[in-house]
Write a protein that holds these residues in place. Structure first.
Motif, short mmCIF file in Angstrom:
data_model
loop_
_atom_site.label_atom_id
_atom_site.label_comp_id
_atom_site.label_asym_id
_atom_site.label_seq_id
_atom_site.Cartn_x
_atom_site.Cartn_y
_atom_site.Cartn_z
N UNK A 1 46.48 39.66 30.36
CA UNK A 1 47.45 40.44 29.58
C UNK A 1 47.55 39.89 28.16
N UNK A 2 47.62 38.55 28.04
CA UNK A 2 47.73 37.94 26.71
C UNK A 2 46.49 38.25 25.87
N UNK A 3 45.31 38.16 26.48
CA UNK A 3 44.09 38.45 25.73
C UNK A 3 44.01 39.92 25.33
N UNK A 4 44.43 40.81 26.22
CA UNK A 4 44.42 42.24 25.88
C UNK A 4 45.33 42.51 24.68
N UNK A 5 46.56 42.01 24.76
CA UNK A 5 47.49 42.23 23.66
C UNK A 5 47.07 41.46 22.41
N UNK A 6 46.55 40.24 22.61
CA UNK A 6 46.11 39.45 21.47
C UNK A 6 44.96 40.11 20.73
N UNK A 7 44.01 40.66 21.47
CA UNK A 7 42.89 41.36 20.85
C UNK A 7 43.37 42.58 20.07
N UNK A 8 44.31 43.31 20.66
CA UNK A 8 44.87 44.49 20.00
C UNK A 8 45.56 44.10 18.69
N UNK A 9 46.38 43.06 18.75
CA UNK A 9 47.12 42.62 17.55
C UNK A 9 46.16 42.07 16.50
N UNK A 10 45.15 41.29 16.96
CA UNK A 10 44.19 40.71 16.01
C UNK A 10 43.44 41.79 15.25
N UNK A 11 43.01 42.83 15.96
CA UNK A 11 42.27 43.90 15.30
C UNK A 11 43.17 44.73 14.40
N UNK A 12 44.40 44.99 14.87
CA UNK A 12 45.32 45.78 14.06
C UNK A 12 45.73 45.03 12.79
N UNK A 13 45.72 43.70 12.85
CA UNK A 13 46.13 42.91 11.68
C UNK A 13 45.02 42.75 10.66
N UNK A 14 43.82 43.19 11.00
CA UNK A 14 42.68 43.11 10.08
C UNK A 14 42.02 44.48 9.94
N UNK A 15 42.70 45.40 9.30
CA UNK A 15 42.17 46.77 9.22
C UNK A 15 40.93 46.85 8.35
#
Length: 563
Positions: free
Chosen positions: A396-410
């Motif tokens: 769960x942490x990796x799924x959300x972390x990946x989503x946040x990481x990608x969204x934070x680097x558009x």
């Protein structure tokens, strides 16, 4: 149930009966085997296969889902209960039912609150990593039962029986279907034959065990199986409610995720539509029913649902028939169930979970996105090194972390015009023409508090690399929302550019975004204009030193209209 009963036709009955019979034959050895994985007496696996599918048929939306014990949920049950009670003890049985009750309540509440969309936040690579780690963990846990002891103290009769059963099951899995098709069976019949191979292998091992009295030689069997239907189970342990909250949440989450994966794959084949909230209600009711009938946590099984589908199931009536047949099996004399050798059951578990090793997902992810591949491997390693619950949390942490990481680097592209057209494209990909006085940047993401600093940094880098630019145009084709933090960041950027004599312009702002911007001070304070398109910005901003009226001025849409 009322929905599919209204559409039921007599022609569907034959398929439902055949599927119900095939799955019932498959469920007896499989349910007993998965109960052993959960640390429970084998008969509990059959208890968990009777009432749950009946209740799922009332509320679930899948026509071919088979609900009952499943390897991963059994492993999670064992991992949650092992620190609290001795496997097989009276307290362990009570806690297994209590855990199923709490998981069912979680699913039921989620269904009533209509939050089935939460399953979308668990990426497929992470889910695959969890499945791979769990499959390996389950297989390793069955080695002792397969060999009749650990690797240093192998019990030879048990090992011969277990390894022999394993070899036959692997042969059936890899070779039997083509062989059956070559002798004239249809593909569907051949696949069902392969699925029923575990039942025939277990029955054959039982006959062999009785014939040469392997039990007298030390081969373990399932032991006495109580005859009759399970009674109503209302027992709980007041001292363990708090300890079971986290495992219940995790099991509820994984139950829904696994079940939806199986149901969606089969629904696509028939162009059927699933309702995720009704799935939550059906699975919640199934788990509460399992708890009340002496079972443990259940879910939809991918392999068993596939057999149900292939055997001709048309509606949940097939699962109702399966449940009735299993109930009759318990009402009839059950002495033969006590003779099932544990090494053969261990072999069926190992072969079943080996089919869950989705290495193709790892290969695809490694080629396509190394980040997803690393998340898959990290989740699998977490399950193996720290246990199932830790593996779920890591996933769960990796799924959300990946989503946040990608969204934070558009992704932000510098645009230029394709010669002779009004099309603007990334200059790194197309031979597009640019103007030294204009820097056009396309932002390929929504603007929110998590990425505004990255956007501002990219804008500053772009202006440094284009020192002659006197106009910055933000092309917002892909921007569907701007939150308050991003709004303040745009205002600050506008003020900073004004001080440096650079105009800030917006282009291709979507209607809903423009409607919200109009409620702020930004449009009026903007150090530039808002253009309907990138082409209008290109034509409307005069070249440096050229004095002319803008060709295309912005026309702000009225409230409620979209560009």
């Amino acid at each position: 149930m009322l929905e599919w009963l209204r559409r039921y036709r007599r022609a569907m009955l034959a398929g439902d009966i055949s599927a119900g019979l095939v799955v019932a034959m498959m469920m007896i050895p499989q349910g007993m085997a998965y109960a052993l994985v959960a640390g429970l007496p084998p008969v509990v696996g059959i208890y968990a296969s009777i009432l749950p599918p009946l209740l799922y048929a009332l509320f679930g939306s899948s026509m071919t889902q088979s609900v009952g014990p499943m390897a991963i949920i059994s492993l999670m049950t064992a991992a949650a209960l092992a620190p609290l009670a001795a496997p097989g003890s009276g307290l362990y049985l009570v806690l297994a039912g209590q855990l199923a009750l709490m998981s069912g309540a979680v699913l039921l509440v989620c269904g009533l609150l209509r939050i089935g969309f939460l399953a979308n936040f668990f990426s497929r690579p992470v889910m695959s990593g969890f499945t791979i780690g769990s499959a390996i963990l389950i297989a390793l846990g069955q080695v002792k039962a397969l060999l009749g002891g650990d690797l240093e103290h192998v019990h030879m009769p048990s090992a011969v029986l277990g390894v022999g059963a394993l070899a036959l099951l692997l042969f059936a899995r890899n070779t039997l279907a083509p062989l059956l098709r070559r002798i004239g069976l249809r593909a569907t019949a051949a696949d069902i034959g392969v699925r029923l191979a575990p039942m025939f292998v277990v029955l054959g091992a039982t006959v062999l065990s009785v014939a040469i009295d392997l039990q007298a030689q030390g081969v373990a069997t399932t032991g006495a199986v109580p005859a009759g239907l399970p009674g109503l189970n209302l027992a709980t342990s007041s001292a363990h409610w708090r300890a079971l909250v986290q495992p219940a949440l995790l099991i509820g989450f994984m139950t829904f995720l696994i079940s939806m994966s199986a149901a969606q794959a089969l629904a696509l084949k028939r162009q059927e539509k699933l309702n995720s909230n009704f799935e939550l209600l059906g699975l919640g009711a199934a788990n509460i029913g399992s708890a009340l009938s002496g079972g443990f946590a259940v879910t939809g099984s991918i392999s068993r649902s596939a057999v149900n589908f292939a055997a001709g199931a048309n509606t949940p009536l097939a699962s109702v028939i399966t449940a009735v047949l299993l109930a009759l099996a318990l009402v009839a004399p059950t002495g033969w169930l006590a003779l099932l050798p544990l090494p053969a059951l261990a072999a069926t578990i190992i072969v079943a979970v080996l089919g869950m090793l989705e290495l193709s997902t790892l290969k695809t992810a490694w080629r396509y996105d190394r980040g997803d591949a690393l998340a898959l491997l990290a989740t699998a390693a977490g399950v193996l090194a720290m246990g199932v619950e830790a593996g779920v949390i890591i996933g769960v942490v990796l799924s959300m972390g990946t989503l946040i990481w990608r969204a934070s680097r558009p992704h932000i592209a510098v645009l230029g015009r394709i010669a002779g057209t009004e099309h603007f494209r990334n200059i790194d990909r197309y031979p597009a023409e640019t103007r030294p006085d204009i820097l056009m940047l396309r932002i390929d993401a929504n603007l929110f508090f998590g990425n505004v600093e990255a956007v501002k940094q990219r804008v500053e880098e772009g202006l440094r690399s284009h020192p002659e630019a006197r106009h910055l145009v933000l092309v917002m084709t892909a921007v569907s929302s701007i939150d308050t933090s991003a709004l303040f960041a745009l205002a600050e950027l506008n003020q900073s550019l004004r001080q440096h004599g650079i105009g800030l312009h917006l282009a291709e702002v979507k209607g809903p975004v423009m409607d919200r911007l109009k409620t702020s001070d930004l449009p009026a304070a903007l150090n530039g204009k808002i253009f309907l398109s990138a082409a209008m910005a290109w034509d409307g901003i005069p070249c440096e030193g050229e004095i002319r009226e803008p060709v295309h001025d912005a026309v702000a849409p009225s409230a409620g209209r979209s560009l």
